[in-house]
Design an enzyme around this catalytic site. Structure first.
Site, mmCIF file in Angstrom:
data_model
loop_
_atom_site.group_PDB
_atom_site.id
_atom_site.type_symbol
_atom_site.label_atom_id
_atom_site.label_comp_id
_atom_site.label_asym_id
_atom_site.label_seq_id
_atom_site.Cartn_x
_atom_site.Cartn_y
_atom_site.Cartn_z
ATOM 1 N N ARG A 35 36.595 25.070 -20.559
ATOM 2 C CA ARG A 35 36.816 23.720 -21.079
ATOM 3 C C ARG A 35 38.287 23.488 -21.427
ATOM 4 O O ARG A 35 38.823 22.406 -21.255
ATOM 5 C CB ARG A 35 35.924 23.487 -22.317
ATOM 6 N N ARG A 44 32.391 33.125 -33.205
ATOM 7 C CA ARG A 44 32.238 32.541 -31.869
ATOM 8 C C ARG A 44 33.111 31.299 -31.789
ATOM 9 O O ARG A 44 32.976 30.389 -32.609
ATOM 10 C CB ARG A 44 30.781 32.168 -31.568
ATOM 11 N N ASN A 104 26.995 36.035 -17.242
ATOM 12 C CA ASN A 104 28.224 35.519 -16.604
ATOM 13 C C ASN A 104 28.365 36.017 -15.167
ATOM 14 O O ASN A 104 29.029 35.403 -14.343
ATOM 15 C CB ASN A 104 29.487 35.974 -17.369
ATOM 16 N N ASP A 139 34.702 32.124 -26.299
ATOM 17 C CA ASP A 139 34.137 31.067 -25.448
ATOM 18 C C ASP A 139 35.072 29.855 -25.396
ATOM 19 O O ASP A 139 35.769 29.564 -26.370
ATOM 20 C CB ASP A 139 32.756 30.653 -26.009
ATOM 21 N N GLY A 140 35.047 29.173 -24.265
ATOM 22 C CA GLY A 140 35.770 27.899 -24.164
ATOM 23 C C GLY A 140 36.971 27.920 -23.232
ATOM 24 O O GLY A 140 37.706 26.928 -23.158
ATOM 25 N N ARG A 154 27.912 33.723 -12.155
ATOM 26 C CA ARG A 154 28.867 32.644 -11.851
ATOM 27 C C ARG A 154 29.340 32.726 -10.396
ATOM 28 O O ARG A 154 29.212 33.779 -9.767
ATOM 29 C CB ARG A 154 30.060 32.745 -12.794
ATOM 30 N N HIS A 208 40.997 31.267 -18.049
ATOM 31 C CA HIS A 208 40.752 32.691 -18.314
ATOM 32 C C HIS A 208 42.074 33.430 -18.525
ATOM 33 O O HIS A 208 42.167 34.325 -19.366
ATOM 34 C CB HIS A 208 39.971 33.316 -17.153
ATOM 35 N N THR A 256 26.194 39.863 -18.959
ATOM 36 C CA THR A 256 25.429 40.096 -17.718
ATOM 37 C C THR A 256 25.102 38.735 -17.081
ATOM 38 O O THR A 256 25.113 38.601 -15.870
ATOM 39 C CB THR A 256 24.122 40.878 -18.001
HETATM 40 C C1 FPP Z 1 33.910 32.286 -21.732
HETATM 41 O O1 FPP Z 1 34.524 31.032 -21.494
HETATM 42 C C2 FPP Z 1 34.833 33.334 -21.337
HETATM 43 C C3 FPP Z 1 34.604 34.256 -20.350
HETATM 44 C C4 FPP Z 1 33.384 34.276 -19.551
HETATM 45 C C5 FPP Z 1 35.636 35.239 -19.986
HETATM 46 C C6 FPP Z 1 36.419 35.797 -21.138
HETATM 47 C C7 FPP Z 1 37.623 36.443 -20.609
HETATM 48 C C8 FPP Z 1 38.840 36.478 -21.197
HETATM 49 C C9 FPP Z 1 39.108 35.936 -22.532
HETATM 50 C C10 FPP Z 1 40.052 37.044 -20.535
HETATM 51 C C11 FPP Z 1 39.990 38.299 -19.789
HETATM 52 C C12 FPP Z 1 39.426 39.467 -20.489
HETATM 53 C C13 FPP Z 1 39.893 40.728 -20.337
HETATM 54 C C14 FPP Z 1 39.135 41.862 -20.912
HETATM 55 C C15 FPP Z 1 41.144 41.030 -19.649
HETATM 56 P P1 FPP Z 1 33.826 30.051 -20.467
HETATM 57 O O2 FPP Z 1 34.411 30.308 -19.118
HETATM 58 O O3 FPP Z 1 32.347 30.191 -20.556
HETATM 59 O O4 FPP Z 1 34.312 28.673 -21.019
HETATM 60 P P2 FPP Z 1 33.482 27.309 -20.986
HETATM 61 O O5 FPP Z 1 32.266 27.516 -21.831
HETATM 62 O O6 FPP Z 1 34.444 26.341 -21.590
HETATM 63 O O7 FPP Z 1 33.174 27.015 -19.542
#
Ligand code: FPP
Length: 228
Positions: free
Chosen positions: A15, A172, A59, A11-12, A62, A28, A57
């Site tokens: 941000r 996490r 996500n 996660d993160g 979005r 990402h 699921t």
């Molecule tokens: C959560 O961060 C992360 C995700 C929803 C995507 C995770 C994907 C990757 C690490 C890379 C791609 C994966 C593969 C399998 C190639 P967030 O977007 O919720 O961050 P935030 O909470 O800071 O908004």
């Protein structure tokens, strides 16, 4: 003792990008880069199973633009990394409802699973379009359909993680202190580790800290201390 199975909620990314005035997609991409190096490090530490939460699921609700960016990263990841994983003896296993993904992404992912079958060094489990409640309900419904009464063991084998040991350590990143519908059945006795580090900043060294914290804990699985 090195944990046999480590799971990570990555996660993160968003941000991390925001802090740098970059679009979420850049976060990402940075997350994917970190994920590739980190999973190698995790197997180098002697861990046999590594499960990474790539997309829940929830996500999938979005904005389409962000999802399209993530699907593009999945395409790139599987096309570029399947052969490398195979050479390293890592088996890919996917958990989640792949029907919720675009057809070509689903096919690339399934090809990755097929081609890396039988690796002997470790198993990389990617949770994509995964939700633990949905996984549990689908197992319950299957047991009902088959007219089966289930035990803990037989129920575990109805889940998408069949044959994979429960995680010993669940990490996490990104400051939140919750499980967000991840491996709810499987993590009943898992040691939890939360860190403020945003996923792209979760270095191998930060992982080593989590590992150290795990090795210092005493796991009793609900039993009393063994003074013998
Ligand atoms: C959560 O961060 C992360 C995700 C929803 C995507 C995770 C994907 C990757 C690490 C890379 C791609 C994966 C593969 C399998 C190639 P967030 O977007 O919720 O961050 P935030 O909470 O800071 O908004």
């Amino acid at each position: 003792m090195v944990p046999r199975h480590v799971a990570v909620i990555m996660d993160g990314n968003g941000r991390w990008a925001k802090k740098r005035l970059l679009p979420r997609s850049a976060g990402h991409r940075a997350g994917m880069k970190r994920m590739i190096s980190l999973s190698e490090h995790i197997f180098d530490c002697g861990v046999e199973f590594c499960t990474l939460y790539a997309l829940s699921t929830e996500n999938l609700k979005r904005p389409q633009e962000e999802l399209d960016g993530l699907f593009e990263l999945f395409r790139e990841y599987f096309i570029k990394n399947t052969q490398t994983l195979k050479k390293k003896g890592i088996t890919l296993r996917i958990i989640g409802n792949l029907q919720l993904l675009p057809e070509d992404v689903r096919e690339i992912i399934q090809k990755g699973e097929e081609e890396t079958k039988g690796g002997t060094r470790g198993t990389l489990v990617l949770a994509i379009a995964y939700g633990a409640r949905q996984e549990i309900l689908s197992a319950v419904n299957r047991a009902i359909r088959e007219g089966k009464e289930v035990s803990e063991e037989s129920f575990s084998s109805l889940l998408s993680t069949e044959g994979i040991p429960d995680p010993d350590l669940l990490i996490r990143t990104g400051k939140e202190i919750r499980l967000s519908n991840f491996l709810l059945w499987q993590s009943a006795y898992t040691e939890l580790y939360f860190t403020d580090k945003l996923f792209p900043d979760f270095t191998d060294k930060e992982f080593d800290k989590a590992l150290k914290s795990y090795t210092e804990r005493e796991r009793r699985f609900g039993k009393v201390e063994n003074k013998g």
